[in-house]
Design a protein around this motif. Structure first.
Motif, PDB file in Angstrom:
ATOM      1  N   HIS A   1       0.803  -1.220   0.000  1.00  0.00           N
ATOM      2  CA  HIS A   1       0.000   0.000   0.000  1.00  0.00           C
ATOM      3  C   HIS A   1       0.841   1.278   0.000  1.00  0.00           C
ATOM      4  O   HIS A   1       0.701   2.121  -0.887  1.00  0.00           O
ATOM      5  N   LEU A   2       1.724   1.419   0.985  1.00  0.00           N
ATOM      6  CA  LEU A   2       2.391   2.709   1.172  1.00  0.00           C
ATOM      7  C   LEU A   2       3.363   3.054   0.055  1.00  0.00           C
ATOM      8  O   LEU A   2       3.560   4.230  -0.251  1.00  0.00           O
ATOM      9  N   ARG A   3       3.962   2.055  -0.588  1.00  0.00           N
ATOM     10  CA  ARG A   3       4.893   2.415  -1.672  1.00  0.00           C
ATOM     11  C   ARG A   3       4.146   3.057  -2.840  1.00  0.00           C
ATOM     12  O   ARG A   3       4.699   3.911  -3.544  1.00  0.00           O
ATOM     13  N   TYR A   4       2.897   2.702  -3.049  1.00  0.00           N
ATOM     14  CA  TYR A   4       2.097   3.343  -4.088  1.00  0.00           C
ATOM     15  C   TYR A   4       1.659   4.743  -3.645  1.00  0.00           C
ATOM     16  O   TYR A   4       1.648   5.684  -4.446  1.00  0.00           O
ATOM     17  N   LEU A   5       1.290   4.858  -2.379  1.00  0.00           N
ATOM     18  CA  LEU A   5       0.886   6.163  -1.861  1.00  0.00           C
ATOM     19  C   LEU A   5       2.057   7.140  -1.904  1.00  0.00           C
ATOM     20  O   LEU A   5       1.883   8.313  -2.255  1.00  0.00           O
ATOM     21  N   ALA A   6       3.255   6.662  -1.570  1.00  0.00           N
ATOM     22  CA  ALA A   6       4.442   7.520  -1.619  1.00  0.00           C
ATOM     23  C   ALA A   6       4.675   8.043  -3.031  1.00  0.00           C
ATOM     24  O   ALA A   6       5.016   9.221  -3.231  1.00  0.00           O
ATOM     25  N   ALA A   7       4.494   7.184  -4.039  1.00  0.00           N
ATOM     26  CA  ALA A   7       4.700   7.599  -5.430  1.00  0.00           C
ATOM     27  C   ALA A   7       3.673   8.643  -5.849  1.00  0.00           C
ATOM     28  O   ALA A   7       4.005   9.627  -6.529  1.00  0.00           O
ATOM     29  N   ILE A   8       2.408   8.446  -5.453  1.00  0.00           N
ATOM     30  CA  ILE A   8       1.353   9.410  -5.794  1.00  0.00           C
ATOM     31  C   ILE A   8       1.666  10.780  -5.192  1.00  0.00           C
ATOM     32  O   ILE A   8       1.591  11.817  -5.878  1.00  0.00           O
ATOM     33  N   LEU A   9       2.028  10.807  -3.917  1.00  0.00           N
ATOM     34  CA  LEU A   9       2.320  12.077  -3.253  1.00  0.00           C
ATOM     35  C   LEU A   9       3.535  12.751  -3.865  1.00  0.00           C
ATOM     36  O   LEU A   9       3.568  13.981  -4.020  1.00  0.00           O
ATOM     37  N   ASP A  10       4.532  11.962  -4.220  1.00  0.00           N
ATOM     38  CA  ASP A  10       5.742  12.511  -4.825  1.00  0.00           C
ATOM     39  C   ASP A  10       5.457  13.036  -6.240  1.00  0.00           C
ATOM     40  O   ASP A  10       5.897  14.128  -6.612  1.00  0.00           O
ATOM     41  N   ASN A  11       4.708  12.276  -7.016  1.00  0.00           N
ATOM     42  CA  ASN A  11       4.391  12.691  -8.387  1.00  0.00           C
ATOM     43  C   ASN A  11       3.620  14.008  -8.431  1.00  0.00           C
ATOM     44  O   ASN A  11       3.738  14.776  -9.394  1.00  0.00           O
ATOM     45  N   HIS A  12       2.830  14.276  -7.396  1.00  0.00           N
ATOM     46  CA  HIS A  12       2.000  15.480  -7.370  1.00  0.00           C
ATOM     47  C   HIS A  12       2.580  16.570  -6.468  1.00  0.00           C
ATOM     48  O   HIS A  12       1.869  17.511  -6.094  1.00  0.00           O
ATOM     49  N   GLN A  13       3.855  16.419  -6.128  1.00  0.00           N
ATOM     50  CA  GLN A  13       4.577  17.425  -5.333  1.00  0.00           C
ATOM     51  C   GLN A  13       3.866  17.768  -4.020  1.00  0.00           C
ATOM     52  O   GLN A  13       3.830  18.914  -3.577  1.00  0.00           O
ATOM     53  N   LEU A  14       3.281  16.742  -3.409  1.00  0.00           N
ATOM     54  CA  LEU A  14       2.618  16.934  -2.116  1.00  0.00           C
ATOM     55  C   LEU A  14       3.573  16.621  -0.968  1.00  0.00           C
ATOM     56  O   LEU A  14       3.739  17.432  -0.055  1.00  0.00           O
ATOM     57  N   VAL A  15       4.182  15.455  -0.991  1.00  0.00           N
ATOM     58  CA  VAL A  15       5.200  15.057  -0.016  1.00  0.00           C
ATOM     59  C   VAL A  15       6.286  14.309  -0.782  1.00  0.00           C
ATOM     60  O   VAL A  15       5.975  13.356  -1.515  1.00  0.00           O
ATOM     61  N   ALA A  16       7.517  14.721  -0.633  1.00  0.00           N
ATOM     62  CA  ALA A  16       8.620  14.046  -1.309  1.00  0.00           C
ATOM     63  C   ALA A  16       8.753  12.625  -0.782  1.00  0.00           C
ATOM     64  O   ALA A  16       8.504  12.358   0.399  1.00  0.00           O
ATOM     65  N   GLU A  17       9.152  11.712  -1.649  1.00  0.00           N
ATOM     66  CA  GLU A  17       9.238  10.306  -1.276  1.00  0.00           C
ATOM     67  C   GLU A  17      10.164  10.092  -0.083  1.00  0.00           C
ATOM     68  O   GLU A  17       9.844   9.336   0.844  1.00  0.00           O
ATOM     69  N   THR A  18      11.314  10.763  -0.080  1.00  0.00           N
ATOM     70  CA  THR A  18      12.261  10.629   1.039  1.00  0.00           C
ATOM     71  C   THR A  18      11.615  11.051   2.351  1.00  0.00           C
ATOM     72  O   THR A  18      11.740  10.371   3.382  1.00  0.00           O
ATOM     73  N   GLU A  19      10.898  12.178   2.315  1.00  0.00           N
ATOM     74  CA  GLU A  19      10.247  12.680   3.529  1.00  0.00           C
ATOM     75  C   GLU A  19       9.130  11.742   3.984  1.00  0.00           C
ATOM     76  O   GLU A  19       8.885  11.585   5.188  1.00  0.00           O
ATOM     77  N   PHE A  20       8.456  11.126   3.038  1.00  0.00           N
ATOM     78  CA  PHE A  20       7.369  10.194   3.360  1.00  0.00           C
ATOM     79  C   PHE A  20       7.884   9.064   4.236  1.00  0.00           C
ATOM     80  O   PHE A  20       7.328   8.783   5.307  1.00  0.00           O
ATOM     81  N   TRP A  21       8.947   8.405   3.791  1.00  0.00           N
ATOM     82  CA  TRP A  21       9.465   7.265   4.544  1.00  0.00           C
ATOM     83  C   TRP A  21      10.136   7.717   5.835  1.00  0.00           C
ATOM     84  O   TRP A  21      10.103   6.991   6.845  1.00  0.00           O
TER      85      TRP A  21
END
Length: 600
Positions: free
Chosen positions: A508-528
């Motif tokens: 689940h979360l690896r897909y959510l991280a990509a969505i947030l990163d792709n839309h400049q909401l939360v960077a992937e590094t910051e997410f994890w």
């Protein structure tokens, strides 16, 4: 019936090409993740260019962004085929499957069945694409049960809407995305054939009085009397119409002939099917139980029946889980976690398959029912429930559902995600660390309770299928009865950790991280980093559990890679064995959280 109107509305060339491109990109990404495909890197920059040589004269070329956890975000509009010096867009998922068959090592039998599942999936995707008019801004106001019909299926499994056993008429009538309300059929089953279980304090009569009106009960009892049997010797139980027509009449014909099973009629309440297809939410009275019924269709790895031993033990597992909750102030008062319990069940074994040693598991799962408490019965004023899966949804214009939630919440994206992790992780970690008990918190089982569009509380469901316990000699597990131990899977430390690591982080979360990163909401590094901080935050609250933090370690550099597509395509195929297939283990996955293991 030709279904010409539906076919003409849904199946046009442009839509078919679109859903195929989307599926090819998913196939590439997930088969690369599971190490079934190893394309060559052509050039590296923000997006990496790859080529996959499938023959001496044919090459697939595409762009992908590398993600954490050895994952890939393949850009669907970049996939091209170079064949005999000519270049064209890749527009057939089935052609791609045939091209990679020798690379993966799929048998012709497996490939043939997989083509069937992929075609079913593509047809469903075309239907979903055609009916995708509602925006994310509109969907965030929709009800839990209705919203489930707008989801697109398992994010990881590529053949996620195979539903082998459904005809097109069944698809239109029963698929969740069709959002057709159904009435459940009711039958009478003699006590000699059925087993009933419930949680302490309830009984069969209280259950039936809750689920059926007095008028319905009288009508059904009258039909039993008309059949010259004593109604007091029969259980009333619901069945799905598809299961009744396709399995029960044929396989239980002898019981029908001798009056052990008697058809009674349709119930009056309307139900909506959820993403699992076999779970139904009452639309006539939302406080009535959610009903889980067996459907002998093959979908996402397994037949969607109800295993008899698990059906029978479901209420006891609910008592076990709720017993933990009731005596733990952190879960009950601070997290206020919601646990919709499986409070009653009925199971009917087949008298002949039950005697057959090593019978295919599907024949032990044909007739039963589990009643689960309604999520609505737990919601307080201003609360809204959504499955975690909804957070991965993007509308036809590409706007993420989660972005609309964030915008309406008034929170920054960073704060919203921090709150999400706090709400989700604290109760899951506490069950694991304190009690050696873990859920499988994937997108369907995990329910996020929102308030003012903000993460507020966690709800977890489906205990009997997805609760597992530690094999360590924990004091907290000593009171488990033998019947519970026989059904609940007992796992070594990494195996137990995997239910959260793979079930939540990977699934689940690896897909959510990509969505947030792709839309400049939360960077992937910051997410994890935020996820790691949440885990450490929990650990600081409970220092007495330090030895268990090391035992169930989410910060190891690598963990065993569990694979869902490889299971079907390489390891298990379409074998009809006595046990349900489990995820395949293949290699290791690089853990993005390992970087934060030394945080104090």
């Amino acid at each position: 019936m030709l279904y010409a109107e539906q076919i003409n509305e849904v199946l046009d060339k442009n839509r078919w090409n679109l859903v195929n491109k989307q599926l090819i990109s998913k196939m590439l990404a997930e088969y690369m993740y599971e190490d079934m495909l190893q394309p060559e890197v052509v050039a590296e920059s923000e997006l990496t260019a790859y080529k996959l040589v499938v023959s001496d004269y044919k090459i697939y070329q595409f762009l992908a962004r590398k993600r954490y956890f050895d994952s890939f975000d393949v850009k669907a509009d970049s996939i091209e085929i170079e064949e005999d010096g000519n270049r064209k867009e890749a527009e057939s998922a089935i052609e791609f499957l045939l091209d990679i068959q020798p690379l993966i090592g799929m048998s012709p039998e497996t490939a043939g069945h997989l083509i069937k599942e992929l075609n079913h999936t593509l047809l469903a995707d075309a239907h979903i694409s055609k009916d995708s008019s509602l925006s994310s801004d509109e969907l965030i106001h929709k009800d839990y049960a209705w919203l489930e019909g707008k989801m697109t299926g398992h994010p990881w499994i590529t053949y996620n809407k195979g539903r082998i056993g459904f005809g097109y008429d069944d698809y239109l009538a029963y698929a969740p995305e069709q959002q057709q309300q159904v009435n459940l059929l009711w039958i009478g089953v003699h006590h000699n054939r059925a087993s009933f279980q419930t949680v302490q304090g309830d009984n069969y009569q209280t259950l039936i009085d809750h689920e059926l009106t007095t008028e319905e009960i009288e009508i059904f009892r009258s039909k039993l009397e008309t059949s010259n049997v004593d109604p007091d010797h029969y259980y009333l139980m619901p069945v799905h119409e598809w299961q009744w027509k396709n399995s029960i009449i044929q396989q239980f014909a002898e019981d029908l002939a001798f009056g052990y099973i008697i058809p009674l009629g349709k119930g009056k309440d309307d139900y909506l099917p959820q993403q699992s297809i076999r779970t139904f939410v009452n639309q006539s009275n939302e406080k009535k139980h959610h009903v889980k019924l067996p459907m002998s269709i093959l979908n996402t790895l397994v037949y969607r029946g109800l295993p008899s031993e698990r059906t029978l033990i479901a209420p006891k597992i609910t008592e076990f889980i709720k017993g933990i909750y009731e005596q733990d102030s952190f879960l009950k008062e601070e997290c206020r976690v919601v646990l919709p319990g499986e409070v009653a069940s009925l199971n009917v074994d087949h008298r002949y398959y039950d005697q057959l040693k090593q019978a295919p598991y599907q024949f032990h799962e044909m007739l039963g029912v589990i009643f689960r408490e309604s999520i609505y019965s737990y919601l307080e004023e201003g609360e809204q429930a959504i499955t975690l899966a909804a957070l991965l949804h993007e509308d036809a214009e590409g706007k993420p559902y989660i972005q609309s939630l964030i915008e309406h919440s008034g929170l920054t994206p960073d704060k919203w995600i921090e709150d999400l992790f706090q709400v989700v992780m604290d109760p899951l970690l506490h069950f694991l660390y304190q009690y050696g008990t873990v859920f499988s918190p994937h997108g369907q089982n995990t329910i996020l309770v929102l308030k003012d569009y903000k993460p507020h509380r966690l709800a977890v469901k489906d205990f009997v299928d997805d609760v597992n316990i530690s094999d360590q000699p924990f004091e907290e597990l000593r009171g488990l009865t033998d019947d519970l131990k026989q059904v609940l899977r007992s796992e070594p430390p990494e195996g137990l950790t995997q239910f959260i690591f793979t079930g939540l982080f990977i699934c689940h979360l690896r897909y959510l991280a990509a969505i947030l990163d792709n839309h400049q909401l939360v960077a992937e590094t910051e997410f994890w980093e935020k996820l790691a901080h949440t885990i450490h935050g929990y650990q600081k609250k409970f220092p007495h559990l330090e030895s268990r933090f090391r035992l169930f370690d989410f910060f190891k550099p690598e963990l065993t890679k569990l694979c869902l597509n490889r299971n079907r395509m390489v390891d298990y195929g379409y074998e009809d064995g006595e046990d349900r297939p489990h995820a395949s283990e293949y290699g290791k996955v690089t853990n993005a959280l390992a970087h934060y293991s030394l945080e104090v």
